[in-house]
Design an enzyme around this catalytic site. Structure first.
Site, short mmCIF file in Angstrom:
data_model
loop_
_atom_site.label_atom_id
_atom_site.label_comp_id
_atom_site.label_asym_id
_atom_site.label_seq_id
_atom_site.Cartn_x
_atom_site.Cartn_y
_atom_site.Cartn_z
NE ARG A 181 -3.55 -13.70 -0.74
CZ ARG A 181 -4.85 -13.41 -0.65
NH1 ARG A 181 -5.62 -13.42 -1.74
NH2 ARG A 181 -5.39 -13.14 0.52
CG ASP A 467 -9.39 -10.37 3.48
OD1 ASP A 467 -10.27 -9.63 3.00
OD2 ASP A 467 -8.93 -11.34 2.86
#
Length: 561
Positions: A181, A467
């Site tokens: 990603r 996160d």
């Protein structure tokens, strides 16, 4: 002096400088390993070519995002585009799913540090999503050593000696398939300048990884396909169209068949849920599905409706997948993907094992199991876990309900979701707001930011893996509650959130953080800087687009200084 003209002069004739093509300037620390393995002249030329070809398209797409935000701030709502109804109603499909990734029932995600990469590939999950985005603090060292680690992983040579524990890590014979990603379109890479301006972060992440790994990946992992990617933070199909063109350009450079590269798009912004068919259509030769990026999606709901006082969220812990707008989003995503012949991936299980409390650990695993059963029964083809300890529970939920079938693309069409409307996707979430809600937001936001500023983008806090997405919910929710001076209606106290109350909460939560982490760690860490930054963003008159955009300036270190 014309700075742009002078950029081409930096060559390897000088000691300790990267060998760069014309127009490229590297301001990150020189490291021989980075230079020899990753920042080669040809790889940098490829990144520069991508930047030059697509920068005007990217700028236009970012300008369109701003225009849409102005529309929402003036009372507009996101919705399905009447101009593309022919695409939504058409019976086209995407290219067939490559055999190497037909079965993705459990995927583990995490940053690209060396030990994590080995453990994740060995974890027993079907896929490892190596993350340059929300789980990574994008310092120069993290990004470039991450590229080195992935190159070694694709080559099959990666190993790690943990001297502190005297343990040696290397790859098993069977490993998860690797997806990467890159960062979102909005993030710059301020250590690499191209023609006098910072490079686009995602083109650096994608370009360097693709250039060095496409051949070995197709041979070792992709069974003739790949590399495979996850694409974050999109808001409109025009952004998918840019990615599609980037993929075609990369395939042409590499001399590999069109459609070799495959990507799953995270549907993690509210505007994107109305663009799912259009996004898949733009990427139809390169798509392998969509994913419910549910934490970012909640953040995006608040951000999209920042000027709508009638759309305030309850405590973050109450905004789960059973809320009508979240359930509708998940079901429409499944129907859309299966109609187009690709994977519909479920959301993140953020829980982490609780080693010192067996009862709490069992309760957490029970929550994970229920969530995963909901996903597989709804029709998802796979799901995400943040920790290897959750993989057996996630795998069991999918194994018990899918059997030997690699996915549910053909068997769970979810035609009942055809009736989902704009109103379903925008329905206000129900629940209450509490003092504990604002306290938790503040505690998590400050600690996450403190870790991010010191180089960690994935942080275990209160038995959850946090996160950037979960930190964003904390920030925008505090901002929204402060802006509209909401009443905390869940405590029976009727207290209004205002600057004075928030200031008191910040002071008390900082004292709690100091108690929890210990005085020494608190003094050495970046808690005070993080507190200042987080408080400023929560109390700013206008909502910052992203927490990390402002924070990024604090981790950029240029060499020579």
């Amino acid at each position: 002096m014309n700075k742009t003209m002078d950029l081409g002069t930096a060559t390897s004739n000088k000691v300790n400088e990267y060998d760069v093509p014309e127009g490229v300037e590297i301001r990150g620390r020189y490291c021989e390993q980075f230079g020899n393995k990753i920042l080669t002249r040809d790889a940098l030329q490829f990144v520069a070519d991508l930047q030059r070809e697509f920068r005007s398209h990217i700028k236009y797409a970012m300008d369109c995002r701003k225009e849409a935000m102005i529309r929402y701030n003036h009372g507009g709502l996101p919705g399905f585009d009447p101009a593309t109804s022919y695409l939504r109603e058409g019976d086209w499909t995407c290219a067939p799913v490559p055999p190497a990734v037909a079965d993705r029932r459990v995927e583990i995600t995490g940053p690209v540090d060396r030990k994590m990469v080995i453990n994740a590939l060995n974890s027993g999950a079907k896929v490892f999503m190596a993350d340059f985005e929300d789980a990574l603090s994008p310092s120069w060292e993290n990004l470039m050593s991450g590229q080195v680690n992935l190159k070694d992983a694709v080559d099959g040579t990666i190993s790690f000696h943990d001297k502190a524990r005297n343990r040696f890590y290397k790859l098993n014979d069977q490993t998860a398939k690797l997806f990467v990603r890159p960062r979102g379109w909005h993030l710059p890479e301020a250590h690499i300048f191209i023609d006098g301006e910072p490079a686009t972060g995602c083109l650096v992440d994608f370009g360097l990884y693709f250039f060095h790994n496409y051949a070995a990946f197709r041979r070792n992992q992709g069974e003739g396909f790949g590399p495979f990617f996850y694409l974050p933070k999109m808001e409109h199909s025009r952004e998918a169209k840019i990615w599609n063109s980037v993929f075609e350009r990369a395939e042409k450079m590499a001399g590999i068949e069109r459609g070799s590269i495959r990507a799953t798009v995270l549907i993690e912004t509210l505007p994107a849920v109305f663009q799912m068919d259009e996004i898949l259509y733009e990427l139809r030769d390169h798509s392998v599905g969509l994913n419910c990026g549910r934490w970012d999606y909640i953040f995006s709901y608040v951000k999209t409706f920042q000027a709508h006082p009638d759309r305030l969220l309850p405590d973050r812990v109450q905004v789960g997948m059973t809320q009508h707008f979240m359930k509708s989003y998940s079901e429409l995503l499944i129907r859309t993907c299966h109609r187009r012949g690709v994977h519909a991936m479920g959301g993140m299980a953020a829980q982490i094992p609780i080693k010192d409390d067996p009862a709490a650990n069992e309760a957490a695993l029970d929550l994970v199991m229920k969530d995963k059963l909901r996903e597989v029964r709804a029709g998802h083809d796979g799901t995400w876990a943040a920790h290897p300890g959750l993989i057996p529970a996630c795998m069991k939920a999918f194994d018990d309900n899918m059997g030997n079938a690699p996915n549910q693309i053909q068997t769970k069409k979810r035609e009942d979701a055809a009736n989902i409307t704009d109103e379903d996707l925008l329905q206000r979430p129900t629940g209450v707001r509490t003092m504990e809600g604002i306290r938790l937001n503040t505690r998590v936001g400050i600690q996450y930011l403190a870790a991010w500023l010191t180089g960690s983008g994935s942080v275990p806090l209160y038995n959850l893996m946090e996160d950037a997405a979960t930190a964003e919910i904390s920030r925008v929710q505090n901002w929204q509650w402060l802006k509209y001076e909401v009443e905390l209606d869940g405590d029976g106290l009727g207290v209004e959130v205002n600057r004075e109350l928030f200031g008191r909460v910040v002071d008390e939560e900082m004292a709690r953080i100091e108690r929890e982490v210990g005085k020494e760690k608190f003094e050495k860490g970046k808690y005070k800087e993080a507190c200042k930054m987080f408080t400023r963003q929560c109390t700013a008159p206008a909502l910052d687009d992203f927490l990390t955009l402002d924070a990024y300036n604090h981790i950029v270190i240029h060499h020579p200084k």
